[in-house]
Design a protein around this motif. Structure first.
Motif, PDB file in Angstrom:
ATOM      1  N   SER A 147       0.684   9.648   0.516  1.00  0.00           N
ATOM      2  CA  SER A 147      -0.604   9.791   0.143  1.00  0.00           C
ATOM      3  C   SER A 147      -1.067  11.296   0.301  1.00  0.00           C
ATOM      4  CB  SER A 147      -1.663   8.890   0.823  1.00  0.00           C
ATOM      5  OG  SER A 147      -3.096   9.260   0.364  1.00  0.00           O
ATOM      6  N   ILE A 148      -0.697  11.656   1.543  1.00  0.00           N
ATOM      7  CA  ILE A 148      -0.905  13.044   1.737  1.00  0.00           C
ATOM      8  C   ILE A 148      -0.007  14.041   0.824  1.00  0.00           C
ATOM      9  CG2 ILE A 148      -0.629  15.090   3.713  1.00  0.00           C
ATOM     10  CD1 ILE A 148      -0.809  12.672   5.854  1.00  0.00           C
ATOM     11  N   SER A 149       1.059  13.631   0.747  1.00  0.00           N
ATOM     12  CA  SER A 149       2.147  14.268  -0.103  1.00  0.00           C
ATOM     13  C   SER A 149       1.306  14.579  -1.622  1.00  0.00           C
ATOM     14  CB  SER A 149       3.448  13.734  -0.376  1.00  0.00           C
ATOM     15  OG  SER A 149       4.509  14.481  -1.431  1.00  0.00           O
ATOM     16  N   LEU A 150       0.942  13.525  -2.268  1.00  0.00           N
ATOM     17  CA  LEU A 150       0.330  13.423  -3.436  1.00  0.00           C
ATOM     18  C   LEU A 150      -0.885  14.108  -3.529  1.00  0.00           C
ATOM     19  CD1 LEU A 150       0.848   9.651  -4.498  1.00  0.00           C
ATOM     20  CD2 LEU A 150       2.080  11.443  -5.249  1.00  0.00           C
ATOM     21  N   SER A 151      -1.749  13.942  -2.548  1.00  0.00           N
ATOM     22  CA  SER A 151      -3.022  14.926  -2.260  1.00  0.00           C
ATOM     23  C   SER A 151      -2.751  16.409  -2.285  1.00  0.00           C
ATOM     24  CB  SER A 151      -3.789  14.713  -1.054  1.00  0.00           C
ATOM     25  OG  SER A 151      -4.956  15.459  -0.937  1.00  0.00           O
ATOM     26  N   LEU A 152      -1.799  16.902  -1.521  1.00  0.00           N
ATOM     27  CA  LEU A 152      -1.270  18.297  -1.764  1.00  0.00           C
ATOM     28  C   LEU A 152      -0.885  18.791  -2.696  1.00  0.00           C
ATOM     29  CD1 LEU A 152       0.149  18.619   1.945  1.00  0.00           C
ATOM     30  CD2 LEU A 152      -1.958  19.900   1.101  1.00  0.00           C
ATOM     31  N   THR A 153       0.070  17.783  -3.542  1.00  0.00           N
ATOM     32  CA  THR A 153       0.760  18.295  -4.948  1.00  0.00           C
ATOM     33  C   THR A 153      -0.510  18.350  -6.109  1.00  0.00           C
ATOM     34  OG1 THR A 153       2.550  16.948  -4.365  1.00  0.00           O
ATOM     35  CG2 THR A 153       2.225  17.205  -6.905  1.00  0.00           C
ATOM     36  N   SER A 154      -1.601  17.538  -5.818  1.00  0.00           N
ATOM     37  CA  SER A 154      -2.717  17.694  -6.695  1.00  0.00           C
ATOM     38  C   SER A 154      -3.393  18.779  -6.565  1.00  0.00           C
ATOM     39  CB  SER A 154      -3.667  16.367  -6.505  1.00  0.00           C
ATOM     40  OG  SER A 154      -4.892  16.759  -7.348  1.00  0.00           O
ATOM     41  N   ASP A 155      -3.823  19.411  -5.315  1.00  0.00           N
ATOM     42  CA  ASP A 155      -4.226  20.654  -4.973  1.00  0.00           C
ATOM     43  C   ASP A 155      -3.498  21.746  -5.556  1.00  0.00           C
ATOM     44  OD1 ASP A 155      -6.193  19.374  -3.579  1.00  0.00           O
ATOM     45  OD2 ASP A 155      -5.302  19.969  -1.612  1.00  0.00           O
ATOM     46  N   ILE A 156      -2.168  21.794  -5.490  1.00  0.00           N
ATOM     47  CA  ILE A 156      -1.207  22.697  -6.228  1.00  0.00           C
ATOM     48  C   ILE A 156      -1.571  22.688  -7.848  1.00  0.00           C
ATOM     49  CG2 ILE A 156       0.893  23.542  -6.465  1.00  0.00           C
ATOM     50  CD1 ILE A 156       1.623  22.354  -3.626  1.00  0.00           C
TER      51      ILE A 156
ATOM     52  N   LYS B 277       0.815  -1.221  -0.114  1.00  0.00           N
ATOM     53  CA  LYS B 277       0.021  -0.101  -0.109  1.00  0.00           C
ATOM     54  C   LYS B 277       0.723   1.133   0.041  1.00  0.00           C
ATOM     55  CE  LYS B 277      -3.905  -2.265   2.692  1.00  0.00           C
ATOM     56  NZ  LYS B 277      -4.772  -2.067   3.855  1.00  0.00           N
ATOM     57  N   THR B 278       0.383   2.048  -0.507  1.00  0.00           N
ATOM     58  CA  THR B 278       1.039   3.743  -0.603  1.00  0.00           C
ATOM     59  C   THR B 278       1.202   4.013   0.890  1.00  0.00           C
ATOM     60  OG1 THR B 278       0.115   4.187  -2.658  1.00  0.00           O
ATOM     61  CG2 THR B 278       1.062   5.931  -1.399  1.00  0.00           C
ATOM     62  N   PRO B 279       2.253   4.647   1.486  1.00  0.00           N
ATOM     63  CA  PRO B 279       2.528   4.976   2.762  1.00  0.00           C
ATOM     64  C   PRO B 279       1.522   6.298   3.016  1.00  0.00           C
ATOM     65  CG  PRO B 279       4.610   4.614   1.868  1.00  0.00           C
ATOM     66  CD  PRO B 279       3.511   4.411   0.897  1.00  0.00           C
ATOM     67  N   ILE B 280       0.970   6.372   4.164  1.00  0.00           N
ATOM     68  CA  ILE B 280      -0.140   7.421   4.349  1.00  0.00           C
ATOM     69  C   ILE B 280       0.864   8.936   4.378  1.00  0.00           C
ATOM     70  CG2 ILE B 280      -1.155   8.707   6.363  1.00  0.00           C
ATOM     71  CD1 ILE B 280      -2.649   6.124   5.242  1.00  0.00           C
ATOM     72  N   TRP B 281       2.057   8.923   4.615  1.00  0.00           N
ATOM     73  CA  TRP B 281       2.595  10.393   4.122  1.00  0.00           C
ATOM     74  C   TRP B 281       2.816  10.614   2.674  1.00  0.00           C
ATOM     75  CZ3 TRP B 281       6.945  10.573   1.374  1.00  0.00           C
ATOM     76  CH2 TRP B 281       7.542   9.462   1.044  1.00  0.00           C
TER      77      TRP B 281
END
Length: 236
Positions: free
Chosen positions: A9-18, A3-7
């Protein structure tokens, strides 16, 4: 399957927001406490995600003020006319190239097939880094038929531009006749050049450019830093 590590996943989510414009360059993103509450994790996990984004050049911290967006991922159109300097300039950033090597060697089977040569025919190979605002966004290799363009390496050294170098060798224009994109994980060498973590997501592009008569003039392979580049399809 791991599985993708939680940290991450958070990094990818914020990158998508940017990338999607929810945060602009210079904006402050939510605090560690806010992000921890949103994702249901501790602040250490959030801190690791933000540290990863800082290594990618996406955010930077100001002591006592918070974490701010350093840059949005660069839009890079893929279409019939792929021109690096024009694409990066259109995104509002300063384009640049760094030459890693310029060599002549024998074509392998895949290169010969793409350039309509015989395996073992000589090809010029240009390895380098593509930069946007001084930050590496792509690790590329361009392969050209050496017998047709005997002086191409010197032209590439002088101009660091494929378009200008081909023009000096008699090719006034060229267009993309095929593009293939795949998602991969960065190898150790790719990560080193692109300032990424080993295993970070990258986009691998393979394209063939041809002159106005349809003769292949370049086989291009590029590894794009997945978190710094948004590839878009352009019909022009």
């Amino acid at each position: 399957m791991s599985k993708t590590p939680i940290w991450k996943s958070i990094s990818l989510s914020l990158t998508s927001d940017i990338a999607e414009g929810r945060y602009q360059t210079g904006d402050r993103i939510p605090t560690e406490a806010q992000l921890a509450a949103k994702h249901g994790v501790n602040r250490h996990t959030v801190r690791r995600a933000l540290s990863d984004m800082a290594k990618q050049g996406l955010v930077h911290a100001r002591r006592g003020a918070g974490v701010f967006v350093a840059a949005r991922p660069t839009d890079y159109p893929i279409g019939k006319r792929v021109r690096y300097h024009k694409n990066i300039s259109a995104s509002g950033k300063i384009p640049g190239k760094q030459i890693l090597s310029l060599t002549t060697r024998a074509a392998d089977e895949a290169e010969a097939d793409a350039l309509q040569l015989n395996t073992g025919d000589p090809v010029h190979v240009y390895d380098g880094l593509s930069l946007a605002d001084g930050q590496p966004i792509g690790l590329f290799q361009s392969v050209f038929p050496a017998l047709r363009f005997p002086d191409l390496l010197k032209a590439l050294q002088d101009t660091q531009s494929v378009t200008k170098a081909l023009q000096t060798c008699g090719v006034s224009d060229y267009t993309r006749i095929s593009t293939r994109l795949t998602a991969r994980a960065a190898t150790a060498t790719q990560a080193l050049h692109l300032h990424l973590s080993e295993g970070a997501p990258v986009l691998f592009s393979t394209g063939i450019n041809a002159d106005p008569d349809g003769n292949p003039v370049e086989l291009g392979r590029t590894v794009f830093a997945g978190e710094r580049v948004t590839l878009t399809l352009n019909e022009d």
